[in-house]
Scaffold this motif. Sequence first.
Motif, PDB file in Angstrom:
ATOM      1  N   GLU A 291      26.627   9.112 -22.794  1.00 54.21           N
ATOM      2  CA  GLU A 291      27.104   9.730 -21.639  1.00 54.21           C
ATOM      3  C   GLU A 291      26.935   8.704 -20.241  1.00 54.21           C
ATOM      4  OE1 GLU A 291      25.873  13.754 -18.384  1.00 54.21           O
ATOM      5  OE2 GLU A 291      25.152  13.544 -20.034  1.00 54.21           O
ATOM      6  N   VAL A 292      28.252   8.570 -20.033  1.00 49.31           N
ATOM      7  CA  VAL A 292      28.796   7.591 -19.348  1.00 49.31           C
ATOM      8  C   VAL A 292      29.327   8.404 -17.528  1.00 49.31           C
ATOM      9  CG1 VAL A 292      29.036   6.297 -20.952  1.00 49.31           C
ATOM     10  CG2 VAL A 292      31.011   7.189 -19.742  1.00 49.31           C
ATOM     11  N   SER A 293      29.491   7.582 -16.809  1.00 42.72           N
ATOM     12  CA  SER A 293      29.984   8.952 -15.189  1.00 42.72           C
ATOM     13  C   SER A 293      31.452   8.116 -14.966  1.00 42.72           C
ATOM     14  CB  SER A 293      28.601   8.270 -14.066  1.00 42.72           C
ATOM     15  OG  SER A 293      29.177   6.719 -14.401  1.00 42.72           O
ATOM     16  N   SER A 294      31.577   7.261 -15.600  1.00 43.58           N
ATOM     17  CA  SER A 294      32.980   6.901 -15.825  1.00 43.58           C
ATOM     18  C   SER A 294      33.983   6.401 -16.838  1.00 43.58           C
ATOM     19  CB  SER A 294      33.284   6.535 -13.902  1.00 43.58           C
ATOM     20  OG  SER A 294      32.530   4.754 -13.664  1.00 43.58           O
ATOM     21  N   ILE A 295      34.643   6.354 -16.783  1.00 43.36           N
ATOM     22  CA  ILE A 295      35.452   4.943 -17.731  1.00 43.36           C
ATOM     23  C   ILE A 295      36.171   4.159 -17.080  1.00 43.36           C
ATOM     24  CG2 ILE A 295      37.271   4.897 -19.887  1.00 43.36           C
ATOM     25  CD1 ILE A 295      35.978   7.870 -20.790  1.00 43.36           C
ATOM     26  N   PRO A 296      36.315   2.956 -17.171  1.00 44.51           N
ATOM     27  CA  PRO A 296      36.862   2.579 -16.709  1.00 44.51           C
ATOM     28  C   PRO A 296      39.117   1.887 -16.370  1.00 44.51           C
ATOM     29  CG  PRO A 296      35.010   1.064 -16.940  1.00 44.51           C
ATOM     30  CD  PRO A 296      35.102   2.256 -17.895  1.00 44.51           C
ATOM     31  N   ALA A 297      39.557   1.626 -16.366  1.00 42.94           N
ATOM     32  CA  ALA A 297      41.050   1.154 -15.931  1.00 42.94           C
ATOM     33  C   ALA A 297      41.470   0.894 -16.695  1.00 42.94           C
ATOM     34  CB  ALA A 297      41.388   1.675 -14.761  1.00 42.94           C
ATOM     35  N   GLY A 298      42.024   0.986 -17.851  1.00 43.16           N
ATOM     36  CA  GLY A 298      42.451   0.520 -18.776  1.00 43.16           C
ATOM     37  C   GLY A 298      41.644   0.481 -20.346  1.00 43.16           C
TER      38      GLY A 298
ATOM     39  N   TYR B 269      31.732   0.781 -27.083  1.00 44.28           N
ATOM     40  CA  TYR B 269      30.291   1.355 -25.950  1.00 44.28           C
ATOM     41  C   TYR B 269      29.020   1.270 -26.675  1.00 44.28           C
ATOM     42  CZ  TYR B 269      27.958   2.945 -22.028  1.00 44.28           C
ATOM     43  OH  TYR B 269      26.896   3.396 -21.261  1.00 44.28           O
ATOM     44  N   ALA B 270      28.378   0.318 -25.375  1.00 38.72           N
ATOM     45  CA  ALA B 270      26.987   0.114 -25.797  1.00 38.72           C
ATOM     46  C   ALA B 270      25.734   0.099 -25.116  1.00 38.72           C
ATOM     47  CB  ALA B 270      26.362  -1.838 -26.644  1.00 38.72           C
ATOM     48  N   THR B 271      25.335   0.471 -24.418  1.00 41.65           N
ATOM     49  CA  THR B 271      24.106   0.760 -23.499  1.00 41.65           C
ATOM     50  C   THR B 271      23.708  -0.214 -22.655  1.00 41.65           C
ATOM     51  OG1 THR B 271      22.940   2.831 -24.537  1.00 41.65           O
ATOM     52  CG2 THR B 271      22.091   1.847 -22.635  1.00 41.65           C
ATOM     53  N   ALA B 272      23.569  -1.900 -23.142  1.00 42.73           N
ATOM     54  CA  ALA B 272      23.090  -2.108 -22.815  1.00 42.73           C
ATOM     55  C   ALA B 272      24.719  -3.383 -22.389  1.00 42.73           C
ATOM     56  CB  ALA B 272      23.017  -3.103 -24.097  1.00 42.73           C
ATOM     57  N   ASP B 273      25.933  -3.401 -23.164  1.00 47.42           N
ATOM     58  CA  ASP B 273      27.048  -4.095 -22.463  1.00 47.42           C
ATOM     59  C   ASP B 273      27.748  -3.284 -21.837  1.00 47.42           C
ATOM     60  OD1 ASP B 273      25.876  -6.133 -24.297  1.00 47.42           O
ATOM     61  OD2 ASP B 273      26.461  -5.295 -26.384  1.00 47.42           O
ATOM     62  N   GLY B 274      28.406  -2.183 -21.667  1.00 49.06           N
ATOM     63  CA  GLY B 274      28.984  -0.873 -20.922  1.00 49.06           C
ATOM     64  C   GLY B 274      30.273  -0.951 -22.126  1.00 49.06           C
ATOM     65  N   PHE B 275      31.245  -1.086 -21.200  1.00 48.31           N
ATOM     66  CA  PHE B 275      32.649  -0.896 -22.633  1.00 48.31           C
ATOM     67  C   PHE B 275      32.899  -2.457 -23.130  1.00 48.31           C
ATOM     68  CE2 PHE B 275      33.024   3.019 -20.685  1.00 48.31           C
ATOM     69  CZ  PHE B 275      32.983   4.123 -21.010  1.00 48.31           C
ATOM     70  N   TYR B 276      33.248  -2.662 -24.120  1.00 43.87           N
ATOM     71  CA  TYR B 276      33.972  -3.916 -24.391  1.00 43.87           C
ATOM     72  C   TYR B 276      35.492  -3.686 -25.540  1.00 43.87           C
ATOM     73  CZ  TYR B 276      30.338  -2.844 -29.192  1.00 43.87           C
ATOM     74  OH  TYR B 276      30.200  -2.833 -29.696  1.00 43.87           O
ATOM     75  N   GLU B 277      35.922  -4.124 -25.457  1.00 41.38           N
ATOM     76  CA  GLU B 277      37.263  -4.684 -27.129  1.00 41.38           C
ATOM     77  C   GLU B 277      36.603  -3.902 -28.227  1.00 41.38           C
ATOM     78  OE1 GLU B 277      40.466  -6.834 -26.661  1.00 41.38           O
ATOM     79  OE2 GLU B 277      39.808  -7.268 -24.764  1.00 41.38           O
ATOM     80  N   ASN B 278      36.409  -3.242 -28.861  1.00 44.01           N
ATOM     81  CA  ASN B 278      36.140  -3.249 -30.332  1.00 44.01           C
ATOM     82  C   ASN B 278      37.197  -4.520 -30.796  1.00 44.01           C
ATOM     83  OD1 ASN B 278      36.309  -3.009 -33.310  1.00 44.01           O
ATOM     84  ND2 ASN B 278      37.529  -0.702 -32.621  1.00 44.01           N
TER      85      ASN B 278
END
Length: 95
Positions: free
Chosen positions: A32-39, A47-56
Amino acid sequence: MLFMQSNSVEILEEGIKIGVAICLDSDLVAYEVSSIPAGVKLRSYCYATADGFYENPDYNRELDPTVEELKAELAMQKASNEDLILMVAEIVAAQ
């Protein structure tokens, strides 16, 4: 896999229910995340808790349709829809 905030997510014994679909992938983890960054786009980001969003790193951009392919698909769908409208009109007129 990335899902929009508005999707309801429920953890079930048989999998993860997202909206009306159930994902049976045993490796799928729901965050569960509060927002998804643009892009950030579906499939191309993780998504990973430690890293946040990152390219697959496994995402293959070559599988994305080109603009020309999308236009051709849209034209085919439009033609198919027009054919269906004519068929329905003929059925209605015959009654």
